[in-house]
Each structure stands twice: as structure tokens, then as C-alpha cells.
Write an enzyme that holds these catalytic residues in place. Structure first.
Site, short mmCIF file in Angstrom:
data_model
loop_
_atom_site.label_atom_id
_atom_site.label_comp_id
_atom_site.label_asym_id
_atom_site.label_seq_id
_atom_site.Cartn_x
_atom_site.Cartn_y
_atom_site.Cartn_z
N LYS A 125 0.86 -1.16 0.00
CA LYS A 125 0.00 0.00 0.00
C LYS A 125 0.91 1.23 0.00
O LYS A 125 2.03 1.20 0.49
CB LYS A 125 -0.94 0.02 1.20
CG LYS A 125 -0.31 0.11 2.58
CD LYS A 125 0.13 1.47 3.06
CE LYS A 125 -0.96 2.49 2.96
NZ LYS A 125 -0.45 3.84 3.43
N GLU A 138 -0.97 9.97 -4.88
CA GLU A 138 -2.23 10.67 -4.60
C GLU A 138 -2.51 11.73 -5.66
O GLU A 138 -1.73 12.66 -5.85
CB GLU A 138 -2.17 11.30 -3.21
CG GLU A 138 -2.26 10.26 -2.12
CD GLU A 138 -1.99 10.80 -0.73
OE1 GLU A 138 -2.37 10.12 0.23
OE2 GLU A 138 -1.40 11.89 -0.60
N THR A 147 9.34 3.35 2.51
CA THR A 147 8.51 4.26 1.74
C THR A 147 7.03 3.92 1.78
O THR A 147 6.25 4.64 1.18
CB THR A 147 8.96 4.25 0.27
OG1 THR A 147 8.99 2.90 -0.19
CG2 THR A 147 10.32 4.85 0.10
N THR A 176 -10.68 14.40 7.32
CA THR A 176 -12.13 14.58 7.25
C THR A 176 -12.75 13.76 6.13
O THR A 176 -13.95 13.79 5.97
CB THR A 176 -12.46 16.07 7.05
OG1 THR A 176 -11.77 16.55 5.89
CG2 THR A 176 -12.05 16.88 8.24
#
Length: 397
Positions: A173, A270, A184, A397
Site C-alpha cells: 500500500k 495521490e 517508503t 475529514t
């Protein structure tokens, strides 16, 4: 070597399971990998000075026992920067797992990933342990360890060692807080070869610099990241020893698995839309080549240029210049894809339409030819997009 359709439980004697325990609202968040017998173990760990409790517990157990039979992982809560309570919780996580499997605690590795600074909800952990099973759904383990990843990262291969077939599988992951200088991310590799922990550690350490240490997403190194390799000997092949042909074959097998996982992590950065590969060729030595490749792929300006599909070779050359490699800079070639943009340190014209096709691809290869030796080095990363900021600004959040 043959790539097969498999999972972390494909090697003989391994099983795995994953499920939703409640660390996260809806997604799978708890899993384990279990070997029928204690396995040889090797590990590499984060270089961050702030180390999460699970890593401390696992490193201690690896040093003490020299073997490992199970790895238990939760996602959603990192159990990092949680003080004495966090350490107590990590030890309890290890003990509870050992009790369920009826093995010694030091044979259990523990790992957590997710939000830093939050204590493990122990009732949630116990809920997960009450439901998880041996010989469960091994594919679900790969899902249970994810955080902001967009998909699972797995690989399985086989290799012939004489008349014996050895199987190796890996799962990882990681999509943010990924930066060179091990570790990492979280990565777990299983194998059924007969090899000692000492020889396994040698193979792992030899391969880290060329694989996991050559990826970068955002320049941040996490507090929780590690790689664990377990090999349980269930194939019953002749023991693999250092300085032998079998060791070189095993090391190549491990490098293939590690590099595949590393590239999948880099590609899944990301908010990323493109995988960037940087090849530095004709360098004085491998270390210089790797350092320069990492410098280029880690440059925020290069990353944003790739995201914008702008063939801005000036940013690449600047990253070459501050890489800390002592080579002449008056005879450097740079190419994007197969199209040169600089020859002998001077810009060259190129076909804009052809370049547009290259830059629009979801994988961009940058080649830097130093004309200063015969060694090469490769690094992998991703572009830096608007979505990276959005994902990380809303992480809690």
C-alpha cells in the site's frame, strides 16, 4: 521466472484474510497473513526519526525471535505519536493475535497505517480479531491495508530451482508520504523457499536501493512504513546460500517483485495521472546515476510540468544540476520518450505534434545521458496534480 495470477497466500503454507472491523467507516481495514510454520524473516524500516509504535514492536520481535509466523495490519489509524499508551496498544495487538493463533507473541509482526496521533480503538481491534480467520479471502488482505490508494497492488511469480518450483508473492500500500530512503510504504512479501533469515536479509538489503528507495511521490517519509519478507521453506528445496547461483536467482526474483510493487506505488501517487520513469545512462557509477534519477523524478517543477504536459526540459536540467553528482555538464543529452529535447547540453527542435502524443501518455520516460561512464540508474515517481492538494488537505475529514 513466470508471473502468475495469485495473491499474498499463493506460496505454499501461507493464508490470509481481510475484513471491515470499524477503523474506517465503510472500507475493509483489518487483515492478516499467516504461515503454517515459523518463517525466516527480513525487514527494512522507515528512516524517519519519529517511528510509530507498531514498527518498534515488530523490529524488537524480529531481532529477538529471528522468525515470524504472522503479520497483522490495520488501516485507518496509524498508532503513531501516541506515547506510552500507543506502545501498550501495539504490544496488546501482538499478544491478542498470538493468543488467537496459539503462537508466541514474538512470532507476530504488527503494522498500522492511517491518521497519525490517534490511539488505536482497541474494541475495534478485538472486533476484527474475533471475525478474522485462517484460510480466509487472501485477496481481501490487499484491500484491507489501503488508505488513499486507488487500488490494490499485488504481484506473484514462480521460479524453478532445480526440480523445485518456488513461489513468491507481494502486496503493498502507498500513494502519499512516499519518498526515497527506505522505507517508503507498507509492503509484505511471502515466499516458500528454504532460506535463512540472514540470507533473506542480505537479498532484501541488496535490492532496496534499486527498487523501493528509487520511488518518490511527494518528498515526505512516513513514520509507519516498512517492508517485511517471510519465507517459510515449505517448498523443501535445497537451502539457498549466499554466493551461489541459486542466491543470485532468488535475489533477481525478489528484485522483480519489489520493483513491480515500487512502480505500482509510484503510479498510484495521490491525485496522480502519470507515472514518470527517469533513466540516467552512461554515468560514472550506479550511485551517481540513482541519485540523479531521484533528483529529477522528485522535482516538484518537473512533476507539475509533466502534469501540464509541458516538455519543459529546463526543469529537468536544473534537477540534474543540483543532484550533487560531480559530472561534466557540457555534454548532456535529454529525451522525453524517444524524442530528444537536448543534445550536447544544447536545445534541439522537435515535432510539437509528436511531442504532444508523448506528453499525453499516462507513462512518461525521461532519459538523461551523461556521456561520463557506463553505469545506469532508474527512479520512478508521478506527476503533481490539483487533486494531490485536495486529497491531503481533507485527509482527516
Amino acid at each position: 521466472m513466470k508471473v502468475i495470477d495469485g495473491n499474498i497466500a499463493s506460496p505454499l503454507g501461507f493464508s490470509a484474510d481481510g475484513l471491515h472491523a470499524g477503523f474506517k467507516k465503510y472500507k475493509m481495514d483489518f487483515g492478516w497473513v499467516v504461515s503454517e510454520v515459523p518463517a525466516s524473516v527480513a525487514g527494512v524500516y522507515t528512516t524517519n526519526k519519529v517511528i510509530a509504535a507498531p514498527l518498534i514492536v515488530t523490529k524488537q520481535s524480529v531481532k529477538k525471535a529471528g522468525k515470524m509466523q504472522a503479520i497483522v495490519v490495520n488501516s485507518g489509524v496509524a498508532n503513531s505519536c501516541t506515547g506510552v499508551q500507543g506502545m501498550d496498544d501495539a504490544f496488546e495487538m501482538q499478544q491478542l493475535t498470538a493468543d488467537k493463533l496459539k503462537i508466541e507473541p514474538d512470532l507476530v509482526g504488527v503494522a498500522s497505517t492511517g491518521v497519525i496521533g490517534e490511539l488505536l480503538p482497541m474494541d475495534t481491534l478485538k472486533n476484527g480479531l474475533s471475525k478474522i480467520v485462517v484460510n480466509g479471502n487472501a485477496d481481501d488482505f490487499a484491500k484491507a491495508i489501503l488508505t488513499t490508494d486507488t487500488g490494490v497492488k499485488t504481484i506473484a511469480v514462480t521460479e524453478d530451482f532445480g526440480r523445485d518450483v518456488v513461489t513468491m508473492a507481494g502486496v503493498a500500500k502507498g500513494s502519499g508520504m512516499i519518498h526515497p530512503n527506505m522505507a517508503t510504504m507498507l509492503a509484505f512479501i511471502t515466499c516458500d523457499a528454504n532460506i535463512s533469515s540472514e540470507t533473506l536479509q542480505l537479498a532484501l538489503s541488496n535490492n532496496v536501493e534499486k527498487t523501493f528507495n528509487q520511488i518518490t511521490v511527494d518528498g515526505d517519509t512516513s513514520t509507519n512504513d516498512m517492508v517485511l519478507v517471510l519465507s517459510n521453506g515449505c517448498t523443501r528445496n535445497k537451502e539457498i546460500l549466499p554466493d551461489t547461483e541459486d542466491f543470485e536467482k532468488f535475489k533477481a526474483m525478489l528484485e522483480f517483485v519489489m520493483q513491480d510493487l515500487a512502480k505500482k506505488i509510484a503510479k498510484d501517487g495521490e491525485g496522480a495521472s502519470k507515472l514518470i520513469q527517469v533513466d540516467v545512462v552512461n554515468a560514472p557509477n550506479q550511485l551517481d546515476a540513482r541519485m540523479m534519477a531521484k533528483s529529477v523524478v522528485g522535482s516538484s517543477l518537473v512533476k507539475t510540468a509533466i502534469f501540464g504536459e509541458d516538455p519543459n526540459w529546463g526543469r529537468i536540467l536544473a534537477a540534474v544540476g543540483y543532484a550533487g553528482v560531480d559530472v561534466p555538464v557540457d555534454n548532456i543529452d535529454i529525451s522525453l520518450g524517444n524524442l530528444p529535447v537536448m543534445l550536447a547540453s544544447s536545445p534541439v527542435s522537435f515535432d510539437e505534434e509528436e511531442m504532444g502524443d508523448i506528453m499525453h501518455s499516462d507513462q512518461i520516460t525521461i532519459t538523461v545521458d551523461l556521456h561520463a561512464g557506463s553505469e545506469t540508474g532508474t527512479a520512478w515517481g508521478c506527476d503533481l496534480s490539483y487533486d494531490y492538494v485536495k486529497i491531503n488537505s481533507l485527509y482527516r475529514t
